[in-house]
Scaffold this motif. Structure first.
Motif, PDB file in Angstrom:
ATOM      1  N   PRO A  45       0.818  -1.225   0.000  1.00 16.37           N
ATOM      2  CA  PRO A  45       0.000   0.000   0.000  1.00 16.37           C
ATOM      3  C   PRO A  45       0.848   1.270   0.000  1.00 16.37           C
ATOM      4  O   PRO A  45       1.782   1.410   0.789  1.00 16.37           O
ATOM      5  N   GLY A  46       0.524   2.173  -0.931  1.00 14.65           N
ATOM      6  CA  GLY A  46       1.212   3.451  -1.001  1.00 14.65           C
ATOM      7  C   GLY A  46       2.540   3.424  -1.719  1.00 14.65           C
ATOM      8  O   GLY A  46       3.257   4.422  -1.730  1.00 14.65           O
ATOM      9  N   THR A  47       2.880   2.265  -2.334  1.00 12.78           N
ATOM     10  CA  THR A  47       4.163   2.153  -3.043  1.00 12.78           C
ATOM     11  C   THR A  47       3.941   1.508  -4.407  1.00 12.78           C
ATOM     12  O   THR A  47       2.839   1.096  -4.753  1.00 12.78           O
ATOM     13  N   THR A  48       5.033   1.402  -5.167  1.00 13.24           N
ATOM     14  CA  THR A  48       5.012   0.675  -6.437  1.00 13.24           C
ATOM     15  C   THR A  48       5.797  -0.629  -6.317  1.00 13.24           C
ATOM     16  O   THR A  48       6.221  -1.202  -7.313  1.00 13.24           O
ATOM     17  N   THR A  49       5.985  -1.086  -5.091  1.00 11.17           N
ATOM     18  CA  THR A  49       6.733  -2.312  -4.823  1.00 11.17           C
ATOM     19  C   THR A  49       5.765  -3.482  -4.660  1.00 11.17           C
ATOM     20  O   THR A  49       4.864  -3.421  -3.821  1.00 11.17           O
TER      21      THR A  49
END
Length: 618
Positions: free
Chosen positions: A319-323
């Motif tokens: 959540p909140g990342t592109t990982t």
């Protein structure tokens, strides 16, 4: 090293014969047989049939590489010359020096089957520990003149290993006309004098030959130590093993692990590769790419993990990342992947495999209400206060309150597992002196374990543990109760004593001894003290007792602390097993169906030929 001379007659079971035929006809193939179904024996029969040229390398978890294959070869009398790259002829672990010596002997040995554990295929670059003068340190008057002279040499030469410093000092003294110089033991004593006086210290340095990039001077795995030659302008490892057998191939499921990358680099030089496993996809379908790559070098599932993921998976992001947190198979992925690999791997259904009854029983462990409240508070707040009791400097009993903090979800999960099992690690990451320290939280699980052991009719019991603290508490509690309990040490001798029923209770760690060991003759009861998240560890450890050759019904107890994370573990493992069962079933060889299909095709061909002949005649 041993050489067997006369193989006993081997009558393979139908499922083993199917697997044998598949492996004989496919030089690069995976064999997915159920745990305990005879993968080792079947593969040895394959080797007897194909009689490969040159050396054979068996790569396996250490327990299998150390004992299982050797035991089977000796049992059946296979005419194979064997040599371990792990232990000596007395089952003692090889020193690094002796292991490297055996690596060098490979080039001149006659055709041999070698055994090595996965971790020794390749190793990271090792830093050198060198003696270094401490800046600004001045020898005290109490320092001997000889030690002072050694210090002067070190200051002039720069950092050196102990043996190098000893040799240089002796050569320097000998150069002054004093024969061979002082004895090595004396020079070592002077060096120790300098270390104790804080005039020199051991410091870590990157390899001087490669600056830590990796070379034979600092990397001590098998592949690291093999000779390299220029071939078509490329540095090429001279690979001496035409045949490679990977036992428990799921050990290569990580696409970026050193062991996979090292083996992938020499894969073009292999002429026959056999992968064996009963758990091909324990952490899901994402585990398959690297195992299949070693078979066909990327032809089936893609040249790299990115191509594999892009074709059959979608990422679930943190959540909140592109990982990506995990990769989710697409709707058609399972069926398409099963179909894609069916020509490379086979799982023979063990319809003829006769095993005794298996009973898995969940045993509830009830924690006191105050402990259960503390567990739930810890899960919610990530902080737990515990009372530490210790003896102060003045000899009095002292108590203090210490806070255990779970820094993230992963740490919390581990801590909750510890709590449910009865201990909690309390080490301070900033204080090396506290490493391994733990606090006993409760003894409810250990009480139940002792009860089950005492009520097992005097029969031996295996106890699978997860944390070192579990092992230590089990050894202490059961030993205090006059129960002969021993922790498995990996030796062939201990396997023999267990199977001879000489060990009433044996503690086993799934990661260290959950694969390949034949323990079915020593007992039929197992206790899971703490269930693992790993399906591989769970199934493989169960398979130490529930396997071919077991003559009694097998009972596996799973200790479940009520109201804790323990309760969800059975369903987690069951979900993972369903994915794996579907995969194995999809690549199973139904030989009757295949023969029927071939017969139908042959009939169609005959009809086509008859029609063609008739039309030409007309």
């Amino acid at each position: 090293m041993s050489t067997s001379s006369a193989a006993s007659a081997i009558a393979l079971m139908p499922h083993q014969q199917q697997m044998h035929d598949f492996l004989v006809n496919h030089p690069f193939a995976g064999a997915w047989l159920d745990i305990g179904a005879g993968k080792c024996l079947t593969t040895l029969a394959v080797l007897q049939t194909v009689r490969p040229m040159g050396h054979i390398l068996v790569v396996a978890p250490v327990a299998i590489a150390r004992s299982t294959w050797i035991d089977e070869i000796e049992k059946w009398g296979f005419p194979i010359r064997t040599k371990s790259l792990i232990v000596d002829e007395n089952d003692r672990k090889l020193s690094k020096t002796k292991r490297l010596e055996r690596f060098r002997e490979i080039a001149t040995d006659p055709p041999t089957m070698y055994f090595i554990n996965q971790e020794l295929l390749t190793q990271p670059s090792q830093e050198a520990k060198l003696l270094t003068p401490v800046p600004g340190a001045v020898p005290a008057p109490t320092i001997s003149p000889e030690a002072t002279a050694v210090l002067g040499l070190l200051q002039a030469q720069g950092p050196l290993g102990r043996d190098g410093l000893v040799d240089k000092y002796r050569a320097l003294v000998a150069g002054y006309g004093k024969n061979a110089g002082p004895a090595k033991a004396k020079v070592r004593a002077w060096i120790q004098e300098l270390v104790k006086s804080a005039l020199v210290a051991w410091e870590a340095y990157a390899c001087r030959s490669c600056a830590g990039k990796g070379c034979v001077q600092c990397r001590f795995g098998l592949i690291d130590q093999l000779p390299v030659q220029k071939i078509n302008g490329q540095d090429t490892i001279i690979w001496p093993f035409q045949t490679v057998i990977i036992d428990e191939s799921q050990g290569f499921k990580s696409h970026d692990s050193r062991r996979f990358l090292a083996l992938a680099s020499v894969r073009p030089a292999v002429t026959r590769l056999i992968e064996l496993t009963g758990t091909p996809s324990p952490n899901g379908l994402q585990d398959l790419w690297s195992q299949v790559y070693l078979l066909d070098q990327g032809q089936t599932l893609g040249q790299n993990i990115t191509a594999y993921r892009n074709r059959w998976f979608t990422p679930k992001m943190v959540p909140g990342t592109t990982t990506p947190a995990k990769w989710i198979p697409t709707a058609n992925a399972e069926a398409e992947i099963h179909q894609a690999i069916s020509h490379l791997v086979m799982s023979a259904q063990n319809t003829s495999l006769q095993l005794p009854a298996l009973s898995i029983r969940d045993v509830n462990v009830t924690l006191p209400p105050d402990l259960l409240r503390a567990y739930k508070d810890f899960k919610r707040d990530l902080v737990l206060d515990i009372v530490q009791t210790y003896i102060g400097d003045d000899g009095t009993l002292t108590q203090s309150v210490e806070s255990i903090i779970a820094e993230n979800q992963a740490v919390l999960t581990s801590k909750l597992m510890q709590f449910a099992s009865g201990t909690l690690y309390t080490a301070d990451a900033d204080d090396p002196a506290t490493k391994g320290r733990y606090q006993v939280i409760h003894d409810k699980k250990i009480e139940v374990a002792e009860y089950l052991v005492r009520n097992n009719g005097g029969e031996p019991v295996l106890i699978a543990y997860h944390f070192r603290s579990d092992k230590e508490q089990l050894l202490r509690r059961l030993g205090k109760a006059d129960i002969d309990v021993q922790a498995f040490d990996g030796s062939r001798d201990m396997v023999r004593r267990w199977n001879d029923k000489q060990i009433p209770v044996m503690l086993l760690h799934p990661a260290a001894a959950g694969h390949g060991l034949n323990l079915q003759h020593g007992g039929s009861t197992m206790i899971w003290y703490t269930l693992p998240f790993s399906l591989e560890h769970y199934l493989q450890t169960n398979g130490r007792l529930f396997r071919t050759g077991q003559t009694k019904p097998v009972t596996i107890y799973r200790l479940i602390a009520k109201g804790t994370q323990d309760e969800r573990m059975p369903s987690v493992l069951a979900g993972k097993q369903q994915v794996q069962d579907d995969l194995i079933k999809a690549v199973s060889g139904d030989f009757n169906a295949e023969r029927a299909l071939l017969a139908a095709l042959e009939e169609e061909i005959r009809e086509d030929l008859n029609d063609l002949w008739a039309s030409e005649r007309v």
